[in-house]
Write a protein that holds these residues in place. Structure first.
Motif, PDB file in Angstrom:
ATOM      1  N   ALA A  21       0.811  -1.221   0.000  1.00 51.22           N
ATOM      2  CA  ALA A  21       0.000   0.000   0.000  1.00 51.22           C
ATOM      3  C   ALA A  21       0.844   1.271   0.000  1.00 51.22           C
ATOM      4  O   ALA A  21       0.311   2.365  -0.210  1.00 51.22           O
ATOM      5  CB  ALA A  21      -0.933  -0.002   1.213  1.00 51.22           C
ATOM      6  N   LEU A  22       2.150   1.151   0.216  1.00 48.52           N
ATOM      7  CA  LEU A  22       3.016   2.333   0.205  1.00 48.52           C
ATOM      8  C   LEU A  22       3.058   2.926  -1.196  1.00 48.52           C
ATOM      9  O   LEU A  22       3.101   2.202  -2.185  1.00 48.52           O
ATOM     10  CB  LEU A  22       4.439   1.964   0.641  1.00 48.52           C
ATOM     11  N   ASP A  23       3.096   4.244  -1.264  1.00 47.24           N
ATOM     12  CA  ASP A  23       3.203   4.938  -2.539  1.00 47.24           C
ATOM     13  C   ASP A  23       4.511   4.549  -3.227  1.00 47.24           C
ATOM     14  O   ASP A  23       5.576   4.565  -2.589  1.00 47.24           O
ATOM     15  CB  ASP A  23       3.160   6.449  -2.291  1.00 47.24           C
ATOM     16  N   GLN A  24       4.461   4.209  -4.494  1.00 46.92           N
ATOM     17  CA  GLN A  24       5.661   3.720  -5.170  1.00 46.92           C
ATOM     18  C   GLN A  24       6.759   4.777  -5.249  1.00 46.92           C
ATOM     19  O   GLN A  24       7.942   4.464  -5.166  1.00 46.92           O
ATOM     20  CB  GLN A  24       5.335   3.169  -6.556  1.00 46.92           C
ATOM     21  N   PHE A  25       6.386   6.046  -5.383  1.00 47.31           N
ATOM     22  CA  PHE A  25       7.408   7.099  -5.439  1.00 47.31           C
ATOM     23  C   PHE A  25       8.043   7.299  -4.067  1.00 47.31           C
ATOM     24  O   PHE A  25       9.245   7.537  -3.958  1.00 47.31           O
ATOM     25  CB  PHE A  25       6.811   8.399  -5.991  1.00 47.31           C
ATOM     26  N   TRP A  26       7.241   7.179  -3.019  1.00 45.25           N
ATOM     27  CA  TRP A  26       7.781   7.251  -1.662  1.00 45.25           C
ATOM     28  C   TRP A  26       8.764   6.101  -1.438  1.00 45.25           C
ATOM     29  O   TRP A  26       9.821   6.298  -0.837  1.00 45.25           O
ATOM     30  CB  TRP A  26       6.643   7.196  -0.628  1.00 45.25           C
ATOM     31  N   ARG A  27       8.428   4.905  -1.938  1.00 45.28           N
ATOM     32  CA  ARG A  27       9.326   3.749  -1.775  1.00 45.28           C
ATOM     33  C   ARG A  27      10.679   4.010  -2.443  1.00 45.28           C
ATOM     34  O   ARG A  27      11.719   3.646  -1.906  1.00 45.28           O
ATOM     35  CB  ARG A  27       8.697   2.473  -2.371  1.00 45.28           C
ATOM     36  N   ILE A  28      10.657   4.655  -3.612  1.00 44.68           N
ATOM     37  CA  ILE A  28      11.909   4.966  -4.313  1.00 44.68           C
ATOM     38  C   ILE A  28      12.743   5.925  -3.469  1.00 44.68           C
ATOM     39  O   ILE A  28      13.946   5.706  -3.254  1.00 44.68           O
ATOM     40  CB  ILE A  28      11.622   5.559  -5.713  1.00 44.68           C
ATOM     41  N   GLU A  29      12.107   6.994  -2.971  1.00 42.50           N
ATOM     42  CA  GLU A  29      12.829   7.965  -2.138  1.00 42.50           C
ATOM     43  C   GLU A  29      13.376   7.300  -0.880  1.00 42.50           C
ATOM     44  O   GLU A  29      14.520   7.535  -0.487  1.00 42.50           O
ATOM     45  CB  GLU A  29      11.905   9.136  -1.758  1.00 42.50           C
ATOM     46  N   ALA A  30      12.566   6.460  -0.246  1.00 44.75           N
ATOM     47  CA  ALA A  30      13.007   5.767   0.971  1.00 44.75           C
ATOM     48  C   ALA A  30      14.181   4.841   0.670  1.00 44.75           C
ATOM     49  O   ALA A  30      15.147   4.768   1.449  1.00 44.75           O
ATOM     50  CB  ALA A  30      11.844   4.980   1.592  1.00 44.75           C
ATOM     51  N   SER A  31      14.135   4.153  -0.459  1.00 41.91           N
ATOM     52  CA  SER A  31      15.231   3.261  -0.849  1.00 41.91           C
ATOM     53  C   SER A  31      16.530   4.040  -1.052  1.00 41.91           C
ATOM     54  O   SER A  31      17.609   3.581  -0.658  1.00 41.91           O
ATOM     55  CB  SER A  31      14.876   2.486  -2.125  1.00 41.91           C
ATOM     56  N   LEU A  32      16.435   5.226  -1.644  1.00 41.30           N
ATOM     57  CA  LEU A  32      17.625   6.054  -1.852  1.00 41.30           C
ATOM     58  C   LEU A  32      18.184   6.555  -0.519  1.00 41.30           C
ATOM     59  O   LEU A  32      19.405   6.564  -0.305  1.00 41.30           O
ATOM     60  CB  LEU A  32      17.303   7.226  -2.781  1.00 41.30           C
ATOM     61  N   GLU A  33      17.294   6.941   0.402  1.00 42.57           N
ATOM     62  CA  GLU A  33      17.742   7.374   1.734  1.00 42.57           C
ATOM     63  C   GLU A  33      18.405   6.207   2.479  1.00 42.57           C
ATOM     64  O   GLU A  33      19.417   6.389   3.163  1.00 42.57           O
ATOM     65  CB  GLU A  33      16.564   7.910   2.553  1.00 42.57           C
ATOM     66  N   MET A  34      17.841   5.013   2.336  1.00 45.62           N
ATOM     67  CA  MET A  34      18.407   3.840   2.994  1.00 45.62           C
ATOM     68  C   MET A  34      19.788   3.509   2.427  1.00 45.62           C
ATOM     69  O   MET A  34      20.673   3.036   3.149  1.00 45.62           O
ATOM     70  CB  MET A  34      17.448   2.651   2.873  1.00 45.62           C
ATOM     71  N   ALA A  35      19.998   3.796   1.144  1.00 50.14           N
ATOM     72  CA  ALA A  35      21.322   3.575   0.542  1.00 50.14           C
ATOM     73  C   ALA A  35      22.353   4.476   1.204  1.00 50.14           C
ATOM     74  O   ALA A  35      23.479   4.053   1.479  1.00 50.14           O
ATOM     75  CB  ALA A  35      21.266   3.834  -0.964  1.00 50.14           C
ATOM     76  N   MET A  56      11.701  -7.384  -5.906  1.00 48.08           N
ATOM     77  CA  MET A  56      10.484  -7.857  -6.560  1.00 48.08           C
ATOM     78  C   MET A  56       9.289  -7.223  -5.856  1.00 48.08           C
ATOM     79  O   MET A  56       9.366  -6.863  -4.676  1.00 48.08           O
ATOM     80  CB  MET A  56      10.412  -9.383  -6.559  1.00 48.08           C
ATOM     81  N   ARG A  57       8.237  -7.067  -6.604  1.00 45.90           N
ATOM     82  CA  ARG A  57       7.014  -6.440  -6.107  1.00 45.90           C
ATOM     83  C   ARG A  57       7.339  -5.121  -5.395  1.00 45.90           C
ATOM     84  O   ARG A  57       8.007  -4.272  -5.964  1.00 45.90           O
ATOM     85  CB  ARG A  57       6.218  -7.415  -5.234  1.00 45.90           C
ATOM     86  N   SER A  58       6.913  -4.973  -4.155  1.00 44.76           N
ATOM     87  CA  SER A  58       7.063  -3.690  -3.454  1.00 44.76           C
ATOM     88  C   SER A  58       8.239  -3.673  -2.488  1.00 44.76           C
ATOM     89  O   SER A  58       8.292  -2.843  -1.586  1.00 44.76           O
ATOM     90  CB  SER A  58       5.763  -3.371  -2.705  1.00 44.76           C
ATOM     91  N   GLU A  59       9.226  -4.571  -2.689  1.00 48.73           N
ATOM     92  CA  GLU A  59      10.383  -4.614  -1.799  1.00 48.73           C
ATOM     93  C   GLU A  59      11.193  -3.323  -1.867  1.00 48.73           C
ATOM     94  O   GLU A  59      11.150  -2.602  -2.865  1.00 48.73           O
ATOM     95  CB  GLU A  59      11.328  -5.763  -2.200  1.00 48.73           C
ATOM     96  N   VAL A  60      11.968  -3.093  -0.795  1.00 51.86           N
ATOM     97  CA  VAL A  60      12.967  -2.031  -0.829  1.00 51.86           C
ATOM     98  C   VAL A  60      13.886  -2.318  -2.020  1.00 51.86           C
ATOM     99  O   VAL A  60      14.309  -3.456  -2.226  1.00 51.86           O
ATOM    100  CB  VAL A  60      13.797  -2.040   0.481  1.00 51.86           C
ATOM    101  N   ASP A  61      14.176  -1.288  -2.791  1.00 49.88           N
ATOM    102  CA  ASP A  61      15.110  -1.444  -3.906  1.00 49.88           C
ATOM    103  C   ASP A  61      16.521  -1.288  -3.337  1.00 49.88           C
ATOM    104  O   ASP A  61      16.964  -0.171  -3.043  1.00 49.88           O
ATOM    105  CB  ASP A  61      14.835  -0.396  -4.979  1.00 49.88           C
ATOM    106  N   VAL A  62      17.214  -2.408  -3.156  1.00 50.80           N
ATOM    107  CA  VAL A  62      18.554  -2.367  -2.543  1.00 50.80           C
ATOM    108  C   VAL A  62      19.662  -2.102  -3.559  1.00 50.80           C
ATOM    109  O   VAL A  62      20.824  -2.016  -3.179  1.00 50.80           O
ATOM    110  CB  VAL A  62      18.877  -3.660  -1.743  1.00 50.80           C
ATOM    111  N   ARG A  63      19.321  -1.953  -4.818  1.00 42.99           N
ATOM    112  CA  ARG A  63      20.377  -1.722  -5.809  1.00 42.99           C
ATOM    113  C   ARG A  63      21.192  -0.461  -5.515  1.00 42.99           C
ATOM    114  O   ARG A  63      22.431  -0.536  -5.521  1.00 42.99           O
ATOM    115  CB  ARG A  63      19.783  -1.714  -7.224  1.00 42.99           C
TER     116      ARG A  63
END
Length: 195
Positions: A21-35, A56-63
């Motif tokens: 349910a998390l917003d996909q753009f928020w997930r991208i920003e959060a993934s970048l902050e986590m990097a 995959m799916r809505s996972e944190v993008d760890v790339r």
């Protein structure tokens, strides 16, 4: 009485529902902050092997996180599914082909070198405040970590999730692997070992 398996299945479904349910753009920003948090808080020496995972799916993008650690000299690898019980970690080399691994994820081709990680970024469906995790139910990581331990290797384990995946308590089972550190958008949390 409800079994541990049924409780875990329910907790997994609820946590993944919140993550989806998390917003996909928020997930991208959060993934970048986590990097950035990983770059500043996860120490790697040149040549250390870090395993990540293709999201995959809505996972944190760890790339972005993996590439930040590569800047410190880490060698990267991704899990490769060999069969319904086994994953190995194959080196991720810039420009090398990636192949479909099933489950909506990809990994390095079978010609890539198999490596034993020194640091493992571990995907999870849910976790609690003690470092207990719920995976996706197939047990790949539990078996891979047990295999490394049996070979005398003890990689640093860091669970990767969003805060919304935290649950009150994961039922304890004998085969469970405790994750001593979990990285979320709130930062890197370290859990004290239970006595």
């Amino acid at each position: 009485m409800t079994s541990h398996r049924e409780i875990k299945k329910h907790l997994r479904k609820e946590a993944l529902g919140r993550r989806d349910a998390l917003d996909q753009f928020w997930r991208i920003e959060a993934s970048l902050e986590m990097a950035e948090t990983a770059r500043d808080n996860i120490s790697v020496e040149p040549g250390m092997i870090v395993s990540g995972f293709w999201p995959m799916r809505s996972e944190v993008d760890v790339r972005p996180m993996m590439f930040a650690l590569r800047e410190h000299g880490a060698r990267l690898c991704l899990p490769a599914i060999l069969d319904k019980h086994t994953i190995v970690f194959r080196e991720l080399v810039r420009g090398a082909p990636l192949v479909d691994m099933g489950f909506g994820t990809v990994g390095p081709h079978e010609e890539a070198e198999v490596l034993d990680p020194d640091v493992m970024l571990v995907p999870l469906a849910a976790f609690d405040g003690r470092g207990h995790r719920i995976g996706y139910g197939a047990g790949y990581y539990d078996r891979a970590i047990a295999r490394l331990h049996d070979a005398g290797k003890h990689p640093k384990l860091i669970g990767i999730a969003f805060d919304c995946q935290e649950v009150e308590r994961v039922p304890d089972e004998n085969h469970d692997v405790i994750i001593p550190e979990i990285l979320t958008e709130s930062g890197l949390r370290r859990f004290a070992p239970e006595l």
